[in-house]
Write an enzyme that holds these catalytic residues in place. Structure first.
Site, PDB file in Angstrom:
ATOM      1  N   GLU A 114       2.205   4.720  -6.285  1.00 16.15           N
ATOM      2  CA  GLU A 114       2.576   4.218  -4.962  1.00 16.15           C
ATOM      3  C   GLU A 114       4.093   4.085  -4.881  1.00 16.15           C
ATOM      4  OE1 GLU A 114       2.436   0.100  -2.382  1.00 16.15           O
ATOM      5  OE2 GLU A 114       0.830   0.440  -3.841  1.00 16.15           O
ATOM      6  N   THR A 166       4.347   0.195   1.401  1.00 16.08           N
ATOM      7  CA  THR A 166       5.227  -0.555   2.298  1.00 16.08           C
ATOM      8  C   THR A 166       5.472   0.226   3.595  1.00 16.08           C
ATOM      9  OG1 THR A 166       6.344  -1.245   0.251  1.00 16.08           O
ATOM     10  CG2 THR A 166       7.177  -2.154   2.284  1.00 16.08           C
ATOM     11  N   ARG A 171      10.910   1.197   0.424  1.00 18.86           N
ATOM     12  CA  ARG A 171      11.900   0.120   0.420  1.00 18.86           C
ATOM     13  C   ARG A 171      13.313   0.614   0.173  1.00 18.86           C
ATOM     14  NH1 ARG A 171       8.833  -4.430  -3.345  1.00 18.86           N
ATOM     15  NH2 ARG A 171       6.769  -4.232  -2.394  1.00 18.86           N
ATOM     16  N   LYS A 229      -5.884  -3.925   0.430  1.00 21.70           N
ATOM     17  CA  LYS A 229      -4.969  -4.489  -0.550  1.00 21.70           C
ATOM     18  C   LYS A 229      -4.893  -5.989  -0.279  1.00 21.70           C
ATOM     19  CE  LYS A 229      -0.331  -4.080  -0.233  1.00 21.70           C
ATOM     20  NZ  LYS A 229       1.055  -3.594  -0.492  1.00 21.70           N
TER      21      LYS A 229
END
Length: 201
Positions: free
Chosen positions: A41, A68, A45, A128
């Site tokens: 993953e 994200t 960011r 998640k």
């Protein structure tokens, strides 16, 4: 990879990767895959994230997704970069609708019963649990999972090598997300990945 459950069952631990320099992406992916962690993953960011996804996809055996993801604009960018699955820290209808419609495997973040109900309304059953430790930990997830017996989870946030086995020992948890496997030299990363891959119950 056909669906999010298959991806979640591939590795006991999904490394949560923050890549500052895309040049490090491929060696890092090679070390993680060599250690047995194929599902990667790459979090959105940093400015290097999209190029990191492209680089990691060159590694045989790697299943590379984007984490994200918080907007439809980001979703479109990561799909152009070749992301094979999408992870978001939360769940909104605006973000989820086009992802669900596309059929790409999707793992949205949830922390409450309301979040899960919103996901179920959208046809989702895999989530998640984030941020796992500060949202009440395993005790909280067990309480949430009871009424939502059909759901499966990937707890992420504050999970360590020491605490991961407890999370993985809970039936609805198919895998955990963690960043502890990514530090050090590539040889050290491979060793950490091998230990993490062996946590599968």
């Amino acid at each position: 990879m056909s669906g999010i459950e298959e991806i979640m069952r591939t590795s006991a631990v999904i490394p949560v990767l923050v890549i500052d320099d895309a040049a490090t992406a491929r060696p890092l992916a090679e070390a993680l895959v060599a250690g047995g962690l194929r599902v990667l993953e790459v979090t959105m960011r940093t400015p290097a994230a999209l190029e990191a996804i492209r680089e990691m996809k060159q590694v045989p055996g790697a299943i590379v997704g984007a984490g994200t993801v918080v907007s439809t604009e980001q979703y479109e960018l990561v799909m152009e970069a070749g992301a094979e699955f999408i992870v978001s820290p939360g769940l909104t209808e605006r973000l989820a609708t086009p992802i669900v419609a596309s059929g790409v495997p999707f793992l949205p973040g949830i922390a409450t019963a309301g979040d899960i109900m919103r996901g179920l309304d959208l046809g989702l059953e895999h989530f998640k649990f984030f941020p796992a430790e500060t949202s009440g930990g395993l005790k909280a997830l067990k309480a949430l999972a009871a009424p939502f017996y059909q759901c499966k989870f990937c707890p992420t946030g504050g999970i360590t090598e020491a605490s991961a086995p407890d999370w993985l020992g809970f039936g609805p948890v198919l895998c955990v997300g963690g960043s502890w496997v990514t530090g050090g030299t590539m040889a050290e990363v491979e060793a950490k990945a091998r230990a993490a891959a062996g946590l599968r119950r």
